[in-house]
Design a protein around this motif. Structure first.
Motif, short mmCIF file in Angstrom:
data_model
loop_
_atom_site.label_atom_id
_atom_site.label_comp_id
_atom_site.label_asym_id
_atom_site.label_seq_id
_atom_site.Cartn_x
_atom_site.Cartn_y
_atom_site.Cartn_z
N ARG A 1 0.85 -1.20 0.00
CA ARG A 1 0.00 0.00 0.00
C ARG A 1 0.88 1.25 0.00
N ILE A 2 1.91 1.24 0.84
CA ILE A 2 2.82 2.39 0.92
C ILE A 2 3.57 2.56 -0.41
N LYS A 3 4.03 1.46 -0.98
CA LYS A 3 4.78 1.54 -2.24
C LYS A 3 3.88 1.96 -3.41
N LEU A 4 2.60 1.60 -3.34
CA LEU A 4 1.67 2.03 -4.39
C LEU A 4 1.49 3.54 -4.33
N GLU A 5 1.39 4.06 -3.13
CA GLU A 5 1.30 5.51 -2.95
C GLU A 5 2.58 6.19 -3.45
N GLU A 6 3.73 5.59 -3.14
CA GLU A 6 5.01 6.12 -3.61
C GLU A 6 5.09 6.09 -5.14
N LEU A 7 4.61 5.00 -5.73
CA LEU A 7 4.61 4.88 -7.19
C LEU A 7 3.79 6.01 -7.82
N LEU A 8 2.61 6.26 -7.27
CA LEU A 8 1.75 7.32 -7.82
C LEU A 8 2.38 8.70 -7.61
N ASN A 9 3.08 8.88 -6.51
CA ASN A 9 3.80 10.15 -6.30
C ASN A 9 4.89 10.33 -7.35
N HIS A 10 5.56 9.24 -7.73
CA HIS A 10 6.58 9.33 -8.78
C HIS A 10 5.94 9.60 -10.14
N VAL A 11 4.72 9.14 -10.34
CA VAL A 11 4.00 9.47 -11.58
C VAL A 11 3.79 10.99 -11.63
N HIS A 12 3.41 11.58 -10.50
CA HIS A 12 3.26 13.05 -10.45
C HIS A 12 4.60 13.73 -10.70
N GLU A 13 5.67 13.13 -10.19
CA GLU A 13 7.01 13.66 -10.42
C GLU A 13 7.34 13.69 -11.92
N THR A 14 6.87 12.69 -12.66
CA THR A 14 7.17 12.68 -14.09
C THR A 14 6.55 13.89 -14.78
N GLU A 15 5.36 14.29 -14.36
CA GLU A 15 4.72 15.47 -14.96
C GLU A 15 5.54 16.72 -14.67
N ARG A 16 5.99 16.85 -13.43
CA ARG A 16 6.83 18.01 -13.08
C ARG A 16 8.16 17.96 -13.84
N PHE A 17 8.71 16.75 -13.96
CA PHE A 17 9.97 16.57 -14.68
C PHE A 17 9.81 16.96 -16.15
N LEU A 18 8.72 16.51 -16.77
CA LEU A 18 8.49 16.83 -18.18
C LEU A 18 8.27 18.33 -18.38
N THR A 19 7.51 18.94 -17.49
CA THR A 19 7.26 20.38 -17.58
C THR A 19 8.57 21.15 -17.45
N SER A 20 9.41 20.75 -16.50
CA SER A 20 10.72 21.42 -16.32
C SER A 20 11.62 21.20 -17.53
N ALA A 21 11.59 19.98 -18.08
CA ALA A 21 12.41 19.68 -19.27
C ALA A 21 11.97 20.56 -20.44
N GLU A 22 10.67 20.74 -20.60
CA GLU A 22 10.16 21.58 -21.69
C GLU A 22 10.52 23.05 -21.48
N ARG A 23 10.46 23.53 -20.25
CA ARG A 23 10.84 24.92 -19.97
C ARG A 23 12.32 25.16 -20.27
N CYS A 24 13.15 24.19 -19.85
CA CYS A 24 14.58 24.31 -20.15
C CYS A 24 14.82 24.30 -21.66
N ALA A 25 14.09 23.42 -22.35
CA ALA A 25 14.26 23.31 -23.80
C ALA A 25 13.91 24.62 -24.49
N LEU A 26 12.95 25.35 -23.97
CA LEU A 26 12.58 26.65 -24.55
C LEU A 26 13.74 27.64 -24.46
N ASP A 27 14.60 27.44 -23.46
CA ASP A 27 15.78 28.29 -23.31
C ASP A 27 17.00 27.71 -24.02
N GLY A 28 16.81 26.54 -24.63
CA GLY A 28 17.92 25.91 -25.34
C GLY A 28 18.83 25.11 -24.42
#
Length: 193
Positions: free
Chosen positions: A68-95
């Motif tokens: 149960r704890i690891k499932l919650e952790e897994l879903l938190n990492h899924v949210h991390e992927t969205e933040r990671f992708l958004t940050s990667a796209e922002r950096c890419a806009l700056d080259g």
């Protein structure tokens, strides 16, 4: 002689009666002792079985709680992927290329160790995230080239190309499928209320 014979007979009856009584008494005491020993052995066996059952029950509860704890952790990492992708796209806009911890290895580790039943949904999500990361890296290279050549139209064209090629719907669908599968797993691992 009659009295000697009488005493001898009386003594024989007393000894025989006493022997019978004490023999019976000793036999009963022996049975009682054997029963006590049997009860002791049976009690030891029952306690051992009870301990093993309690340990198995404890082990199952702990595994359920850990999952149960690891499932919650897994879903938190899924949210991390969205933040990671958004940050990667922002950096890419700056080259530039994002210099941050990628949550994909943690997702794969948790899925592998605790939730192999989520493998199909996880494969889809990781493929979509990898595609977006690769596309944002390609955009960063094109934007950096445009910045170096001071060509604002090339920079805008790089972003527009990325916007056309990235598949936001695929990411949303992959996350949704993983969340639904995780909810199914949760209902399977938690005991009914």
């Amino acid at each position: 002689m009659d009295s000697a014979l009488f005493l001898q007979l009386l003594f024989t009856f007393l000894v025989a009666g006493g022997g019978a009584y004490f023999g019976s008494y000793i036999r009963e005491k022996g049975k009682s002792l054997a029963t006590k020993e049997d009860i002791g052995k049976i009690t030891a066996i029952v306690e051992k079985v009870r301990t093993e059952v309690n340990h198995l029950d404890w082990t199952k509860r702990e595994w359920t709680n850990l999952r149960r704890i690891k499932l919650e952790e897994l879903l938190n990492h899924v949210h991390e992927t969205e933040r990671f992708l958004t940050s990667a796209e922002r950096c890419a806009l700056d080259g530039t290329i994002l210099d941050a911890t990628d949550p994909r290895p943690e997702l794969e580790t948790i899925e592998t160790l605790y939730f192999p039943e989520l493998r199909p949904e996880m494969k889809v999500l990781l493929a979509v995230v990898s595609d977006r990361v690769n596309r944002s890296s390609q955009m960063a290279v094109r934007v950096r080239q445009a910045i170096n050549s001071i060509d604002m139209n090339a920079q805008k064209a790089a972003f527009e190309q990325y916007s056309r090629e990235r598949d936001l719907a695929a990411y949303i669908l992959a996350v949704d499928a993983l969340r639904k599968a995780a909810a199914r797993v949760l209902t399977q691992i938690l005991p009914p209320q």
